[in-house]
Design a protein around this motif. Structure first.
Motif, PDB file in Angstrom:
ATOM      1  N   HIS A  38       0.776  -1.007   0.040  1.00 37.57           N
ATOM      2  CA  HIS A  38      -0.093  -0.051   0.041  1.00 37.57           C
ATOM      3  C   HIS A  38       0.819   1.144   0.041  1.00 37.57           C
ATOM      4  O   HIS A  38       2.144   1.065   0.267  1.00 37.57           O
ATOM      5  N   SER A  39       0.243   2.330  -0.311  1.00 38.30           N
ATOM      6  CA  SER A  39       0.917   3.760  -0.425  1.00 38.30           C
ATOM      7  C   SER A  39       0.446   4.487   0.906  1.00 38.30           C
ATOM      8  O   SER A  39      -0.207   4.343   1.478  1.00 38.30           O
ATOM      9  N   HIS A  40       1.002   5.958   0.679  1.00 38.59           N
ATOM     10  CA  HIS A  40       0.626   6.704   1.836  1.00 38.59           C
ATOM     11  C   HIS A  40      -0.836   7.141   1.623  1.00 38.59           C
ATOM     12  O   HIS A  40      -1.406   7.395   2.520  1.00 38.59           O
ATOM     13  N   SER A  41      -1.497   7.256   0.333  1.00 39.82           N
ATOM     14  CA  SER A  41      -2.677   7.562   0.180  1.00 39.82           C
ATOM     15  C   SER A  41      -3.809   6.763   0.964  1.00 39.82           C
ATOM     16  O   SER A  41      -4.732   6.859   1.560  1.00 39.82           O
ATOM     17  N   TRP A  42      -3.439   5.499   1.086  1.00 38.57           N
ATOM     18  CA  TRP A  42      -4.155   4.420   1.907  1.00 38.57           C
ATOM     19  C   TRP A  42      -4.210   4.916   3.376  1.00 38.57           C
ATOM     20  O   TRP A  42      -5.304   5.187   3.903  1.00 38.57           O
ATOM     21  N   ASN A  78      13.485   4.856  -1.478  1.00 35.29           N
ATOM     22  CA  ASN A  78      13.489   6.287  -1.322  1.00 35.29           C
ATOM     23  C   ASN A  78      14.577   6.721  -2.389  1.00 35.29           C
ATOM     24  O   ASN A  78      15.754   6.910  -1.819  1.00 35.29           O
ATOM     25  N   ASP A 101       5.804   5.668   7.359  1.00 33.43           N
ATOM     26  CA  ASP A 101       6.270   6.904   7.267  1.00 33.43           C
ATOM     27  C   ASP A 101       5.320   8.060   6.845  1.00 33.43           C
ATOM     28  O   ASP A 101       5.922   9.146   6.183  1.00 33.43           O
ATOM     29  N   THR A 102       4.131   7.775   6.994  1.00 33.11           N
ATOM     30  CA  THR A 102       3.240   8.770   6.372  1.00 33.11           C
ATOM     31  C   THR A 102       3.219  10.179   7.305  1.00 33.11           C
ATOM     32  O   THR A 102       3.201  11.376   6.629  1.00 33.11           O
ATOM     33  N   TYR A 103       3.262   9.959   8.623  1.00 31.49           N
ATOM     34  CA  TYR A 103       3.273  10.990   9.510  1.00 31.49           C
ATOM     35  C   TYR A 103       4.582  11.237   9.927  1.00 31.49           C
ATOM     36  O   TYR A 103       5.306  12.292  10.042  1.00 31.49           O
ATOM     37  N   GLN A 151      -3.531   7.921   4.325  1.00 27.79           N
ATOM     38  CA  GLN A 151      -4.165   9.321   4.573  1.00 27.79           C
ATOM     39  C   GLN A 151      -5.690   9.356   4.349  1.00 27.79           C
ATOM     40  O   GLN A 151      -6.564  10.119   5.182  1.00 27.79           O
TER      41      GLN A 151
END
Lengths: 473, 473
Positions: free
Chosen positions: B194-198, B286, B225-227, B200
């Motif tokens: 999954h990605s950050h959008s999941w 990254n 690492d989203t937040y 968020q």
């Protein structure tokens, strides 16, 4: 397999959304954080192919069978995929426009399953074509009045890189391409004459030039560097040019593909002029890019047109545009609730909410003054003046006056239906040409250009700050 | 439009040959002059797609109509194109092999019209795939025992770059790809979670992790690492991992996609271990490449697997392989008369004639000792020893002893008929693996490796010198 032109995690997330919140509507923005090659701007390219992708997007029985075999997906979800189509809203900036870092180029508002699936194809398409259109624009800027032809297919990163790269190069200012498939598909001039192998395959260079001139008496452009430009190639070319003229034809000119192009083209120009061929053109090629061309121009090299290959079609010094596609909001009661992703790098924090971009123009010069990213629905048209400010260094302020504005994001799809306008590649190239005229030349400079102002409206800035504060606590 | 996947000058030359010497048979070699990224070697890739291209090559009625409309081609020639098919001979080195500069990788002997047409597609295909397979090999070398996954589709230079780049990355040593289309087409592992959008899109990170674990209880790999990795992502992941374990499932691990990967993975390892999740894996990504991974490895970062995107799929530091396709001879009375192209740069002079390449192996270690490019028909099998010498600096001599040899160029097409063997991508990757085992590790080093010896046989060297002397006079 168009629906499988995506990353696996889009499908695993889709299945996750399908079972946890199948009705969620989200807003995503596609934007980049840095223009390529150290420039100030980019030429937006690839929108036509995004349109085609969205229109044709569906899962074939083979796609479904493949996903089923993986054992990762449940039947209920696969059933949903069988009738999948995009039913949401997409806004985009006009293809061929000059765009800047952080501006939403494409804005998607759709069911989160749909919006998520299309991320990869949109990024792949727009990142690459924008990269190459921008590179071509840079190369053409450096060539001044000389024309630039794209001929990088053999070094392009695959067939579609050659195909859409040729399109993007034309949008950026090239006059044509060597790529026949691209020329046919996009109705572009197909260009090219002969290679060294043509010359080598004959018993002598002179014989090879004669054979070429016989075949193409009105399109004789000879490659003169197979053995020795000044001692063999040019004398032989001039001999054949004279024979052509005796038969009532004028030669097009010569191409030099190796050696020192400044020295050789100056010498070639003299030899051609002295022999009475002042109208014969000199084409130069050999690993050129905007920096080499700039130096050749400054040095007074006698070049009428350039063939540019590898370094254009791969954007060699900057071979990727890091465009991203970030969730900026989710719908709650038909309203968009802004969402943020936080990063240690302040330039990597996204702009939340459903947004629009305005370009401000000076009423007298019609030159662009600045862009403002704002919330959807904001308007600046009737203001006397507007103080804009840098989104990170807010002490940097600038007062806009005597302006009119243009809204950059325009509807492409509404409820899954295409409502935009699809332009021909020649028309897109025309858009780029007039966009460049609306920019002060500083911003188009290839090396160390100034930064064009792209600021946030006060309302958008406030929302962003509030979300940052909220996540800090 | 497969036949139009070519440069326009191939068609203008073809028409020229058609009317001046339609029966000419020529020999062309495809080779490169410099391995990418400053390395000593390349991994040959793309041969399967060359086979498919040759087999399917024909001009469709639409292609002919397009060419006719251009006004550049005569009816007699267009008539010839209607029934065009490749009827010649092609030799190639096995796909997945380790190859070096100046070695003929593909050798075409065919009617010059046919041999000329196929140049562009061969170069486009083999240049790109070889570039990416080589880059992947370099990245995997630096990762040592950690696995490497390819996930660059969104930054690849177009769709086919993503598709064939994923194949090439697997050949070079990656364990799988994010690209679903590539995984389906080449039967490779499709990877991704999954990605950050999941994260968020949910009201909290914890909630998003719980939803993911609920959906994929046996494949829970969480992006932390989203937040904030250490203060939010990891504590939340560990909470969910404990809940999973209570229900009888073990988590896969976590992914970190930003920040300082050395510090964060060391801290993350401690936190996971302390919480009792010693088997949970840490994936890092990254903007990585072989250089960044080498440094992370040296610094003791705790990374079990890498996700590598942009810099692999574009070969960022070296985004093109300059492979060329040069005429090396023409047939006269069924014999190949060698042909040369002269350049001021001695490394740019081609090797004339119909050639073969031999690799010499040590009988005891089975490690490769050197390669020798020679004339077709030469053999070195029954020699006790062989003194080889550098083709330019002939004082550099080396005596080969206790060796056996392998012939590298093998028949793919004879009289237009496919006579080779088409291997699966997994088998090609296996070839690469055993080829790497046959090389001394020095040659596989990413930075400043020694030069592997690729010399010319005395016979080939003599022919080359004679042609140079002849053209001087």
């Amino acid at each position: 397999m168009r629906a499988l032109f995506t990353d696996f995690y889009q499908l695993s997330m889709m299945q996750g959304y399908f079972f946890s919140k199948p009705k969620e509507v989200a807003v995503f923005d596609m934007y980049f954080r840095k223009a390529p090659s150290g420039g100030a701007y980019a030429i937006l390219c690839g929108i036509n192919e995004v349109i085609e992708y969205i229109q044709e997007l569906k899962f074939s029985p083979d796609d479904i069978a493949y996903l089923k075999k993986s054992g990762y997906f449940k039947d209920e979800f696969l059933e949903y995929l069988k009738s999948f189509k995009f039913s949401g809203e997409i806004y985009a900036i006009d293809e061929g426009s000059i765009v800047f870092a952080h501006e939403p180029l494409i804005r998607v508002r759709a069911n989160i399953l749909e919006a998520q699936l299309i991320e990869t194809a949109i990024l792949n398409t727009v990142n690459f074509q924008t990269l190459i259109a921008t590179k071509a624009s840079r190369v053409c800027e450096s060539a001044k009045n000389a024309s630039v032809m794209e001929f990088g297919l053999r070094r392009a990163q695959g067939r579609s890189a050659g195909l859409y790269g040729a399109k993007a190069a034309f949008v950026g200012g090239c006059i044509g391409t060597s790529n026949v498939e691209a020329a046919a598909k996009f109705n572009l001039p197909a260009l090219g004459t002969h290679s060294h192998s043509w010359v080598q395959s004959f018993d002598s260079e002179l014989e090879s030039f004669r054979a070429y001139a016989k075949m193409y008496p009105n399109a004789t452009l000879l490659l003169v560097d197979t053995y020795d430009v000044l001692n063999s190639g040019l004398p032989n070319a001039i001999t054949v040019f004279k024979e052509l003229r005796d038969k009532g034809h004028e030669p097009l000119g010569i191409r030099i593909d190796s050696g020192d192009l400044e020295y050789l083209t100056k010498e070639a120009r003299k030899m051609l002029d002295d022999a009475g061929f002042k109208d014969a053109k000199i084409t130069a090629s050999n690993d050129l890019d905007e920096y080499a061309i700039e130096h050749l121009y400054q040095s007074g090299a006698k070049i009428d047109s350039y063939g540019v290959g590898t370094k254009l079609i791969t954007s060699q010094d900057s071979p990727s545009l890091g465009g991203v596609y970030k969730l900026s909001g989710v719908e709650r009661n038909s309203k968009v609730e802004p969402k943020i992703k936080i990063s240690n790098d302040p330039r990597k924090i996204n702009n939340p909410g459903l947004k629009q971009v305005f370009r401000f123009y000076d009423k007298d010069t019609h030159k662009a003054l600045a862009d403002v990213i704002c919330l959807d629905g904001e308007s600046f048209e009737n203001l006397e003046s507007l103080e804009i400010f840098h989104p990170l260094y807010t002490y940097k302020r600038y007062k806009l006056q005597n302006f009119y504005t243009k809204k950059l994001l325009k509807p492409l799809f509404e409820n899954g239906k295409f409502v935009g306008e699809k332009k021909s590649v020649k028309d897109i190239a025309q858009t780029t040409k007039s966009e460049k005229q609306s920019m002060w030349s500083e911003y188009l400079r290839n090396v160390k250009p100034p930064t064009y102002k792209v600021d946030l409206s006060q309302k958008l800035w406030d929302i962003r700050e509030n979300l940052l504060t909220k996540h800090r606590s």
